[in-house]
Each structure stands twice: as structure tokens, then as C-alpha cells.
Design a protein around this motif. Structure first.
Motif, PDB file in Angstrom:
ATOM      1  N   ARG A  71     -11.838  10.860 -15.830  1.00  0.00           N
ATOM      2  CA  ARG A  71     -11.106  10.947 -17.086  1.00  0.00           C
ATOM      3  C   ARG A  71      -9.640  11.069 -16.008  1.00  0.00           C
ATOM      4  O   ARG A  71      -8.122  10.572 -16.637  1.00  0.00           O
ATOM      5  CB  ARG A  71     -10.766  12.454 -18.108  1.00  0.00           C
ATOM      6  CG  ARG A  71     -11.518  12.689 -18.994  1.00  0.00           C
ATOM      7  CD  ARG A  71     -11.431  13.787 -20.793  1.00  0.00           C
ATOM      8  NE  ARG A  71     -11.378  14.871 -19.700  1.00  0.00           N
ATOM      9  CZ  ARG A  71     -12.943  15.777 -19.242  1.00  0.00           C
ATOM     10  NH1 ARG A  71     -14.200  15.062 -19.775  1.00  0.00           N
ATOM     11  NH2 ARG A  71     -13.143  16.454 -18.666  1.00  0.00           N
ATOM     12  N   ALA A  74      -8.910   7.598 -15.173  1.00  0.00           N
ATOM     13  CA  ALA A  74      -8.512   6.673 -16.490  1.00  0.00           C
ATOM     14  C   ALA A  74      -6.651   7.164 -16.478  1.00  0.00           C
ATOM     15  O   ALA A  74      -6.383   6.630 -16.433  1.00  0.00           O
ATOM     16  CB  ALA A  74      -9.250   7.127 -17.435  1.00  0.00           C
ATOM     17  N   GLY A  80     -10.801   3.605 -18.326  1.00  0.00           N
ATOM     18  CA  GLY A  80     -11.594   4.293 -18.846  1.00  0.00           C
ATOM     19  C   GLY A  80     -13.092   3.302 -18.288  1.00  0.00           C
ATOM     20  O   GLY A  80     -14.214   3.887 -18.381  1.00  0.00           O
ATOM     21  N   GLU A  84     -16.249   5.384 -16.025  1.00  0.00           N
ATOM     22  CA  GLU A  84     -17.440   5.646 -17.013  1.00  0.00           C
ATOM     23  C   GLU A  84     -18.633   4.388 -15.335  1.00  0.00           C
ATOM     24  O   GLU A  84     -19.371   5.750 -16.280  1.00  0.00           O
ATOM     25  CB  GLU A  84     -17.380   5.571 -18.161  1.00  0.00           C
ATOM     26  CG  GLU A  84     -16.620   6.426 -19.283  1.00  0.00           C
ATOM     27  CD  GLU A  84     -16.270   6.172 -20.452  1.00  0.00           C
ATOM     28  OE1 GLU A  84     -17.188   5.457 -21.042  1.00  0.00           O
ATOM     29  OE2 GLU A  84     -15.078   6.601 -20.865  1.00  0.00           O
TER      30      GLU A  84
END
Length: 127
Positions: A71, A74, A80, A84
Motif C-alpha cells: 500500500r 502504491a 499497485g 503486489e
């Protein structure tokens, strides 16, 4: 430093070594496929300790959950899905380095690959 997976290890390769190997390849040196890595496998925690030594001050690695790290990445502008995927890569390779050290750089350049400590010292001003 706050980041995920303190124990994750990888063999960081200096971009100058990559550039030198690429230049030689473009000039026709070598043949076949080489796996290029740095000369040592270091955990995230070890990398932070090396940076602290280069800067002459203690640095601390504070492990955060992977989801929090993704997070934050991002929020800082990294896509994002990439953040991930990076966390998933770390998870997959926690029990063994993804790319253990090889001698690919030395085979082409005739000298060992630069260490992370050398890289950090050479880029100290950036830190």
C-alpha cells in the motif's frame, strides 16, 4: 527503514556491471546465456546494515506486513499490481534466495562483480 520480509535474500547486481557485460555482448564477447548476479546473497536486513555502515550511523530495519508495504509503495506512485507482485515474489523465495550468486559477471569481465557495499559507498551521496 520500514519494509517487508527482513529475511528475504537476493544477489544484487550493480548496474555498472550489467552495463559492462551488455557492452561486451554487443561487441561480440562471449556466447550462450549467462545468469548475472552480484557476488553475495544478502537479506533486506543485511542490506540496511550495510547502508548504515557506509553512512556511518546505525540504521534499523523495522519489518511491516507485506500488505502495508505494498500500500505504501502504491501510495508513492508504484502501480499497485507491481507492488503486489513484488510482495508475492518475496513470499515465494523466503526460504531460499531467488538467484544465488553466480560467477557470470566475472566470466565476462575478468573481475568479480561489485559488492553491495561497494555500490552503496559509490552512491553514498544518494542516501
Amino acid at each position: 527503514m520500514r519494509y517487508a520480509f527482513r529475511a528475504f535474500e537476493e544477489s544484487l547486481v550493480d548496474e555498472r556491471d550489467l552495463a559492462e557485460v551488455a557492452a561486451r555482448a554487443l561487441l561480440g564477447a562471449g556466447d550462450g546465456v549467462l545468469e548475472l548476479t552480484g557476488p553475495q546473497s544478502l537479506s533486506h536486513g543485511e542490506q540496511v546494515a550495510i547502508l548504515g555502515a557506509v553512512l556511518g550511523r546505525p540504521l534499523r530495519f523495522e519489518e511491516v506486513p507485506a500488505e502495508a508495504a505494498a500500500r505504501a509503495m502504491a501510495a508513492g506512485g508504484l502501480p499497485g499490481p507491481f507492488a503486489e507482485a513484488l510482495m508475492a515474489r518475496y513470499r515465494r523465495h523466503l526460504d531460499r534466495p531467488q538467484h544465488p550468486p553466480t560467477d557470470g559477471v566475472a566470466a565476462v569481465l575478468g573481475r568479480p562483480a561489485r559488492t553491495f557495499a561497494e555500490y552503496a559507498a559509490d552512491h553514498r551521496a544518494a542516501y
